[in-house]
Enzyme design. Sequence first.
Site, PDB file in Angstrom:
ATOM      1  N   LEU B  64       0.848  -1.144  -0.276  1.00 54.85           N
ATOM      2  CA  LEU B  64      -0.073  -0.056  -0.149  1.00 54.85           C
ATOM      3  C   LEU B  64       0.866   1.147   0.104  1.00 54.85           C
ATOM      4  O   LEU B  64       2.219   1.326   0.298  1.00 54.85           O
ATOM      5  CB  LEU B  64      -0.928   0.041   1.231  1.00 54.85           C
ATOM      6  CG  LEU B  64      -1.983  -1.299   1.267  1.00 54.85           C
ATOM      7  CD1 LEU B  64      -2.682  -1.231   2.450  1.00 54.85           C
ATOM      8  CD2 LEU B  64      -2.847  -1.171   0.017  1.00 54.85           C
ATOM      9  N   THR B  95       6.128   0.386   2.093  1.00 56.10           N
ATOM     10  CA  THR B  95       7.197   1.580   2.648  1.00 56.10           C
ATOM     11  C   THR B  95       6.441   2.344   3.360  1.00 56.10           C
ATOM     12  O   THR B  95       5.813   3.244   2.955  1.00 56.10           O
ATOM     13  CB  THR B  95       8.118   2.000   1.493  1.00 56.10           C
ATOM     14  OG1 THR B  95       8.665   1.119   0.908  1.00 56.10           O
ATOM     15  CG2 THR B  95       9.047   2.821   2.310  1.00 56.10           C
ATOM     16  N   LYS B 171      15.141   0.267   4.783  1.00 60.26           N
ATOM     17  CA  LYS B 171      14.867   0.902   3.408  1.00 60.26           C
ATOM     18  C   LYS B 171      15.071   2.439   3.565  1.00 60.26           C
ATOM     19  O   LYS B 171      15.622   2.681   2.457  1.00 60.26           O
ATOM     20  CB  LYS B 171      13.130   0.319   3.261  1.00 60.26           C
ATOM     21  CG  LYS B 171      12.542   0.944   2.278  1.00 60.26           C
ATOM     22  CD  LYS B 171      13.083   0.474   0.751  1.00 60.26           C
ATOM     23  CE  LYS B 171      12.312   1.207  -0.399  1.00 60.26           C
ATOM     24  NZ  LYS B 171      10.927   1.082  -0.471  1.00 60.26           N
ATOM     25  N   LYS B 246       8.445  11.098  -1.059  1.00 58.52           N
ATOM     26  CA  LYS B 246       7.883  10.351   0.115  1.00 58.52           C
ATOM     27  C   LYS B 246       8.896   9.616   0.865  1.00 58.52           C
ATOM     28  O   LYS B 246       9.114   9.854   2.292  1.00 58.52           O
ATOM     29  CB  LYS B 246       6.986   9.332  -0.451  1.00 58.52           C
ATOM     30  CG  LYS B 246       6.296   8.441   0.734  1.00 58.52           C
ATOM     31  CD  LYS B 246       5.661   7.275  -0.137  1.00 58.52           C
ATOM     32  CE  LYS B 246       5.438   6.304   1.210  1.00 58.52           C
ATOM     33  NZ  LYS B 246       5.242   4.839   0.649  1.00 58.52           N
TER      34      LYS B 246
END
Lengths: 297, 297
Positions: B64, B95, B171, B246
């Site tokens: 998502l 993420t 990440k 983001k």
Amino acid sequence: MRIAFFGVGHMGGPMAANLVKAGHEVSAFDLVPALLQEAVNAGASAADSPARAVENAEVVISMLPSGAAAKGLYLGDNGILDAIGQDSLIIDCSTIDAATARELAAAAAADSGRVMIDAPVSGGVGGAKAGTLTFICGGPEDAVERARAVLECMGSKIFRAGDNGAGQVAKICNNMLLAIHMIGTAEALQLGVDHGLDPKVLSDIMFASSGRNWSLEVYNPWPGVMEGVPSSNNYQGGFGVNLMNKDLGLALEAALASKSATPMGALAKSLYGLHANAGNGGLDFSSIQRFFKHRDE
Amino acid sequence: MRIAFFGVGHMGGPMAANLVKAGHEVSAFDLVPALLQEAVNAGASAADSPARAVENAEVVISMLPSGAAAKGLYLGDNGILDAIGQDSLIIDCSTIDAATARELAAAAAADSGRVMIDAPVSGGVGGAKAGTLTFICGGPEDAVERARAVLECMGSKIFRAGDNGAGQVAKICNNMLLAIHMIGTAEALQLGVDHGLDPKVLSDIMFASSGRNWSLEVYNPWPGVMEGVPSSNNYQGGFGVNLMNKDLGLALEAALASKSATPMGALAKSLYGLHANAGNGGLDFSSIQRFFKHRDE
């Protein structure tokens, strides 16, 4: 070949020694007697003046700390340019600004058609000793080809970046990028550790992913993650913060001249400047990791 | 295995398709009917509600766009957590911020002892289609081991960064470092070209030297230097500027929470923010090269 070598310090000393090992006749000169003596111990002969060093030299090599030093050697009051044979090849391995490199090459050519190239190196003292330096050359193609046999005695990779000065530009572009990914790597490792991650595990993950870079590959800045690198030896040896600051200064000067924007490079210069001002100028440049460490509040 | 898959967009769609190819029975759900239809075309069955998707599912996977979306799916008004079998394994590949990842895992465990891991991916749409993604997992060791067989249908590298949330941290550390060396590479290339160097020659030199990084290796931002990358296709495809923004936002949030200093990461966020605000949010993130281009004065 008969080779005159100017500047036999941390880098130039082992480079000259490798020329001797390869069978060349090296006539060395340095302003510091102790360094000159080391070169003699390695098999070079000591010239008692710069002009005497270049007598009969087929190749002239210089490895000096600044553009001013290089300009002084070749064009100063007792500059050696006139004393260099007209068929000699001149190789300046110093890392200096591109404008001075171009000026020296033009002066050499104007005077007598002597051929000069810039050939700054990458690979540090370790590479100089091992004879595995990378030479990043700027100058006419045939001159770089003529230099190849000599450079191969001291290095394993020889690139031609373009015309005179281009070697210097490529070198500072590379070192600016090196500073940027070293600091970025240090920030990323600290951020991960601050959230409980193991620096070795995080390093492995980023090296296997798109964060991969030379700092993670061979020069991890976090102490203990990698053996045989400065971070695991209290940041001794390697490539000093002061030298990185010098190269970042050359990069910013170049950017100013060409109206290029280098926001990351400018920030890297500020951070390495602050790190040096805090008393770390003599440490290896990967010590920027310490800059991000949390201490007691 | 019976697998429920939530979010079959650009990334989730090909991931679900690879699970089908590997012989798994995939029940897909997405709020966008067209995406769900594509998943059906690829061999998945369409669930008419989230709760129906997880019926009898041994593994639940979500992919998502945000932490809010993931929280809504699992814990919202019609949250699916209660409907998931107690022996099921939950894998969130989104993420998102580490705090939400930890909150979701804790809620899953508290409710019924269900096991959840975070497993954000690296490798982009290309990696999702090819089944060569890298999964960066956070969660208990045995849960990550349980997930391995399923993840290997969609990816080629599976790492465990640490406990729940650690996958998210690793990440964003990676992607922050990626943004930094991409911008650094773009700056260095522009600086070199502004001084007359050929971008391909300069790229080769830096790749063979200490400037080496993933951007130079497989994702050169200068148009025409490398084939088959977004820079040679008008910066179409690849990993978007908006997505990089983001991830940089998540990195800065994490840095704020841990009082970590990330000056390069913060500058990268500003530069990608400016680049997006100038109308480039939909381009590949290597388009930051354009940011440094000189135009008429």
